[in-house]
Design a protein around this motif. Structure first.
Motif, PDB file in Angstrom:
ATOM      1  N   TYR A 231       0.834  -1.205   0.000  1.00  0.00           N
ATOM      2  CA  TYR A 231       0.000   0.000   0.000  1.00  0.00           C
ATOM      3  C   TYR A 231       0.867   1.253   0.000  1.00  0.00           C
ATOM      4  CZ  TYR A 231      -3.143  -3.647   1.392  1.00  0.00           C
ATOM      5  OH  TYR A 231      -3.835  -4.830   1.424  1.00  0.00           O
ATOM      6  N   ARG A 232       0.363   2.281  -0.632  1.00  0.00           N
ATOM      7  CA  ARG A 232       1.069   3.566  -0.607  1.00  0.00           C
ATOM      8  C   ARG A 232       0.814   4.256   0.735  1.00  0.00           C
ATOM      9  NH1 ARG A 232      -2.276   8.011  -1.144  1.00  0.00           N
ATOM     10  NH2 ARG A 232      -4.266   7.769  -2.241  1.00  0.00           N
ATOM     11  N   SER A 233       1.595   5.271   1.034  1.00  0.00           N
ATOM     12  CA  SER A 233       1.386   6.042   2.264  1.00  0.00           C
ATOM     13  C   SER A 233       0.204   6.982   2.083  1.00  0.00           C
ATOM     14  CB  SER A 233       2.608   6.903   2.578  1.00  0.00           C
ATOM     15  OG  SER A 233       3.718   6.096   2.743  1.00  0.00           O
ATOM     16  N   TYR A 234      -0.525   7.180   3.148  1.00  0.00           N
ATOM     17  CA  TYR A 234      -1.642   8.136   3.121  1.00  0.00           C
ATOM     18  C   TYR A 234      -1.878   8.602   4.550  1.00  0.00           C
ATOM     19  CZ  TYR A 234      -3.956   3.848   4.646  1.00  0.00           C
ATOM     20  OH  TYR A 234      -4.264   2.710   5.336  1.00  0.00           O
ATOM     21  N   THR A 235      -2.602   9.690   4.715  1.00  0.00           N
ATOM     22  CA  THR A 235      -2.962  10.071   6.087  1.00  0.00           C
ATOM     23  C   THR A 235      -4.307   9.429   6.416  1.00  0.00           C
ATOM     24  OG1 THR A 235      -4.165  12.039   5.408  1.00  0.00           O
ATOM     25  CG2 THR A 235      -1.818  12.329   5.947  1.00  0.00           C
ATOM     26  N   TYR A 236      -4.550   9.202   7.699  1.00  0.00           N
ATOM     27  CA  TYR A 236      -5.825   8.603   8.088  1.00  0.00           C
ATOM     28  C   TYR A 236      -6.981   9.513   7.686  1.00  0.00           C
ATOM     29  CZ  TYR A 236      -9.404   6.133  10.666  1.00  0.00           C
ATOM     30  OH  TYR A 236     -10.543   5.435  10.997  1.00  0.00           O
ATOM     31  N   ASP A 237      -6.744  10.789   7.744  1.00  0.00           N
ATOM     32  CA  ASP A 237      -7.764  11.757   7.338  1.00  0.00           C
ATOM     33  C   ASP A 237      -8.211  11.476   5.887  1.00  0.00           C
ATOM     34  OD1 ASP A 237      -9.240  14.127   7.931  1.00  0.00           O
ATOM     35  OD2 ASP A 237      -7.944  15.181   6.504  1.00  0.00           O
ATOM     36  N   GLU A 238      -7.233  11.258   5.012  1.00  0.00           N
ATOM     37  CA  GLU A 238      -7.543  10.976   3.607  1.00  0.00           C
ATOM     38  C   GLU A 238      -8.344   9.670   3.500  1.00  0.00           C
ATOM     39  OE1 GLU A 238      -4.027  10.360   1.184  1.00  0.00           O
ATOM     40  OE2 GLU A 238      -5.213   9.970  -0.620  1.00  0.00           O
ATOM     41  N   TYR A 239      -7.923   8.660   4.246  1.00  0.00           N
ATOM     42  CA  TYR A 239      -8.594   7.360   4.183  1.00  0.00           C
ATOM     43  C   TYR A 239     -10.040   7.443   4.661  1.00  0.00           C
ATOM     44  CZ  TYR A 239      -9.092   2.332   4.147  1.00  0.00           C
ATOM     45  OH  TYR A 239      -9.503   1.055   3.836  1.00  0.00           O
ATOM     46  N   TYR A 240     -10.211   8.111   5.778  1.00  0.00           N
ATOM     47  CA  TYR A 240     -11.529   8.176   6.414  1.00  0.00           C
ATOM     48  C   TYR A 240     -12.521   8.908   5.513  1.00  0.00           C
ATOM     49  CZ  TYR A 240     -14.413   7.846  10.644  1.00  0.00           C
ATOM     50  OH  TYR A 240     -15.378   7.515  11.556  1.00  0.00           O
ATOM     51  N   LYS A 241     -12.050   9.974   4.875  1.00  0.00           N
ATOM     52  CA  LYS A 241     -12.925  10.709   3.957  1.00  0.00           C
ATOM     53  C   LYS A 241     -13.323   9.834   2.785  1.00  0.00           C
ATOM     54  CE  LYS A 241     -11.864  15.451   5.071  1.00  0.00           C
ATOM     55  NZ  LYS A 241     -10.533  16.027   5.331  1.00  0.00           N
ATOM     56  N   LYS A 242     -12.360   9.090   2.262  1.00  0.00           N
ATOM     57  CA  LYS A 242     -12.644   8.185   1.148  1.00  0.00           C
ATOM     58  C   LYS A 242     -13.675   7.138   1.585  1.00  0.00           C
ATOM     59  CE  LYS A 242     -10.662   7.626  -2.508  1.00  0.00           C
ATOM     60  NZ  LYS A 242     -11.049   8.381  -3.707  1.00  0.00           N
ATOM     61  N   PHE A 243     -13.463   6.571   2.774  1.00  0.00           N
ATOM     62  CA  PHE A 243     -14.358   5.515   3.262  1.00  0.00           C
ATOM     63  C   PHE A 243     -15.798   6.008   3.338  1.00  0.00           C
ATOM     64  CE2 PHE A 243     -16.609   3.146   6.550  1.00  0.00           C
ATOM     65  CZ  PHE A 243     -16.329   1.835   6.203  1.00  0.00           C
ATOM     66  N   TRP A 244     -15.987   7.200   3.882  1.00  0.00           N
ATOM     67  CA  TRP A 244     -17.355   7.699   4.073  1.00  0.00           C
ATOM     68  C   TRP A 244     -17.940   8.295   2.805  1.00  0.00           C
ATOM     69  CZ3 TRP A 244     -20.720   6.677   7.870  1.00  0.00           C
ATOM     70  CH2 TRP A 244     -20.204   6.138   9.049  1.00  0.00           C
ATOM     71  N   SER A 245     -17.139   8.477   1.774  1.00  0.00           N
ATOM     72  CA  SER A 245     -17.667   9.026   0.526  1.00  0.00           C
ATOM     73  C   SER A 245     -18.239   7.917  -0.350  1.00  0.00           C
ATOM     74  CB  SER A 245     -16.569   9.773  -0.240  1.00  0.00           C
ATOM     75  OG  SER A 245     -15.639   8.832  -0.756  1.00  0.00           O
ATOM     76  N   ARG A 246     -18.060   6.663   0.091  1.00  0.00           N
ATOM     77  CA  ARG A 246     -18.545   5.529  -0.698  1.00  0.00           C
ATOM     78  C   ARG A 246     -19.743   4.903   0.000  1.00  0.00           C
ATOM     79  NH1 ARG A 246     -15.183   1.683   0.541  1.00  0.00           N
ATOM     80  NH2 ARG A 246     -15.057   0.509  -1.367  1.00  0.00           N
ATOM     81  N   ASN A 247     -20.356   3.967  -0.695  1.00  0.00           N
ATOM     82  CA  ASN A 247     -21.362   3.134  -0.047  1.00  0.00           C
ATOM     83  C   ASN A 247     -20.630   1.887   0.451  1.00  0.00           C
ATOM     84  OD1 ASN A 247     -23.678   1.946   0.843  1.00  0.00           O
ATOM     85  ND2 ASN A 247     -24.612   1.758  -1.180  1.00  0.00           N
ATOM     86  N   LEU A 248     -21.217   1.170   1.390  1.00  0.00           N
ATOM     87  CA  LEU A 248     -20.645  -0.120   1.767  1.00  0.00           C
ATOM     88  C   LEU A 248     -20.908  -1.091   0.634  1.00  0.00           C
ATOM     89  CD1 LEU A 248     -21.667  -0.617   5.495  1.00  0.00           C
ATOM     90  CD2 LEU A 248     -19.509   0.152   4.552  1.00  0.00           C
ATOM     91  N   ASP A 249     -20.421  -2.339   0.803  1.00  0.00           N
ATOM     92  CA  ASP A 249     -20.757  -3.375  -0.152  1.00  0.00           C
ATOM     93  C   ASP A 249     -20.019  -3.210  -1.481  1.00  0.00           C
ATOM     94  OD1 ASP A 249     -21.984  -5.721  -0.146  1.00  0.00           O
ATOM     95  OD2 ASP A 249     -24.034  -4.976  -0.317  1.00  0.00           O
TER      96      ASP A 249
END
Ligand code: OGA
Ligand code: NI
Length: 263
Positions: A231-249
């Motif tokens: 995996y590439r480096s990222y900040t948790y802030d970036e990850y969390y925003k990505k996670f909540w911008s999607r739907n589950l599933d």
């Protein structure tokens, strides 16, 4: 903890609706399903989401009805945090890293809690409590309803198996950030919650989360010489925003952060 959670969800709607919000960044909110802004099909769950660390900062906003809520839930959160940090130490050692490696890598960790309430459902085969997902944080400690099953995990062989409650046991789930930090050695497991026609069910999920500014990057000692980290480096802030911008599933959110992903 279970009793006070259930008392909260049994309060009249007028009392609970004051806390209602569908904005994922709020530090305290009562909501329903998973992410109702993004999903087209909703799930059979209500949940109270609380930020829990640093406790003093958030406690004043927490519900004071039921009367014992703050006292019981704050005591539970403090104990869960100590357990989580101990587990991170042991997970570090299990990877051949220094005992404090993960705790340091995650920075001053946030802690969130989801008190999940799955009402009795007349047609459980038509819905989920929570659809298939992985947890976006580092480590999840789940307290299950001792009387009603619902949690299922996906095995490597693509089979869903029930994780039934056991007396006085907690379920520990590794989240996406431990998969990334371990360079894929540990997997953030797909899981879901099903609902029940005869009984309501509760669970209490405590999430240890990296500090928002923490840079998440696979531990150097776990990347083989001459190979790139998974995996590439990222900040948790970036990850969390990505996670909540999607739907589950959808696909595992971490897949979007693979080094070998074609842009
Ligand atoms: C969660 C979760 C499972 C359950 O809150 O992320 O997976 O059994 N909960 O309620
Ligand atoms: Ni989960």
């Amino acid at each position: 903890m279970m009793a006070v959670g259930l008392q909260f969800f049994h309060l009249p709607p007028e009392e609970k609706e004051k806390l209602y919000s569908d904005e994922p960044s709020k530090k305290i909110r009562l909501s329903t399903s998973f992410n109702i802004r993004k999903e087209t099909v909703h799930n059979w769950r209500d949940y109270l989401r609380l930020h829990c660390h640093p406790m003093e900062e958030y406690l004043p906003e927490w519900p004071s009805n039921p009367e014992s809520f703050k006292e019981i839930v704050s005591a539970y959160c403090r104990e869960v945090r100590l357990l989580g940090l101990r587990l991170l130490g042991m997970i570090s050692l299990s990877l051949g890293l220094e005992q404090d490696y993960l705790e340091k890598a995650l920075g001053e960790q946030e802690q969130h809690m989801a008190v999940n309430y799955y009402p009795q459902c007349p047609e459980p085969e038509l819905t989920y409590g929570l659809p298939k997902h992985t947890d976006p944080n580092a480590l999840t400690i789940l307290l299950q309803d001792p009387n009603v099953a619902g949690l299922q995990v996906l095995t490597g062989g693509d089979q869903w198996i029930a994780v039934n409650p056991r007396p006085n046991a907690l379920v520990v789930n590794l989240g996406d950030q431990l998969q990334a930090l371990s360079n894929g050695a540990y997997k953030s497991v797909w899981h879901r919650a099903v609902v029940n026609a005869a009984q309501e069910r509760m669970s209490v999920a405590s999430f240890l989360c990296p500090c928002n500014s923490a840079v998440i990057s696979p531990a150097a000692g776990l990347v083989r010489d001459g190979e790139a980290a998974v995996y590439r480096s990222y900040t948790y802030d970036e990850y969390y925003k990505k996670f909540w911008s999607r739907n589950l599933d959808q696909e595992h959110c971490l897949e979007l952060f693979r080094n070998d992903r074609l842009q």
